[in-house]
Design an enzyme around this catalytic site. Structure first.
Site: not given
Ligand code: 5GP
Length: 130
Positions: A29-30, A93, A95
């Site tokens: 995660d970035i 995804h 985590h």
């Molecule tokens: P959620 O959709 O579960 O709320 O969170 C999405 C997750 O994806 C977040 O923790 C965010 O930091 C991660 N994320 C969003 N865009 C990118 C990206 O371009 N690259 C990476 N490696 N992680 C990402």
């Protein structure tokens, strides 16, 4: 339109890759909650976890388990926590988050890592995969 994760899987957007097989992909995660925070995704773009076909759902969990076991070896922690949210990126995804305290599973709690640290962690997790 393709999700940002589909673009990452296709190599159109860079990532710190941890693992890949024919159907699943894992990368750091970035914007991590904790050092080693990893995302595990199906290559097939589906929005919600429980909309996955049962075989894909089971395969995703099997793959995530392999990554989590390697992650716990690579990043010292009390245990690896699991969360599925998806409110930001509409592509399933999982985590995987190394936990040392409840703060680490709190998505408002973020850590800052240098590119070299991301690279080292991704390499270390990969080295423990079996
Ligand atoms: P959620 O959709 O579960 O709320 O969170 C999405 C997750 O994806 C977040 O923790 C965010 O930091 C991660 N994320 C969003 N865009 C990118 C990206 O371009 N690259 C990476 N490696 N992680 C990402």
């Amino acid at each position: 339109m393709s999700s940002i994760f589909t673009k990452i899987i296709a190599g159109e957007i860079p990532c710190y890759k941890v693992a890949e097989d024919d159907n699943f992909f894992a990368f750091l995660d970035i914007n991590p909650n904790a050092k080693g925070h990893t995302l595990v995704v199906p290559k097939k773009e589906v929005n919600k976890l429980f909309d996955l076909e049962e075989d894909t759902y089971n395969g995703l969990m099997h793959f995530a388990r392999r990554v989590a076991i390697a992650l716990e070896k690579a990043v010292p922690c009390k245990r690896v926590g699991v969360s599925v949210v998806g409110l930001e990126v509409p592509h399933v995804h999982v985590h995987l988050i190394p936990l040392n305290s409840m703060n680490d599973i709190d998505f408002k709690h973020k850590v800052s890592l240098k590119p070299t640290e991301f690279e080292e962690i991704a390499t270390a997790i990969s080295s423990y995969l079996n």
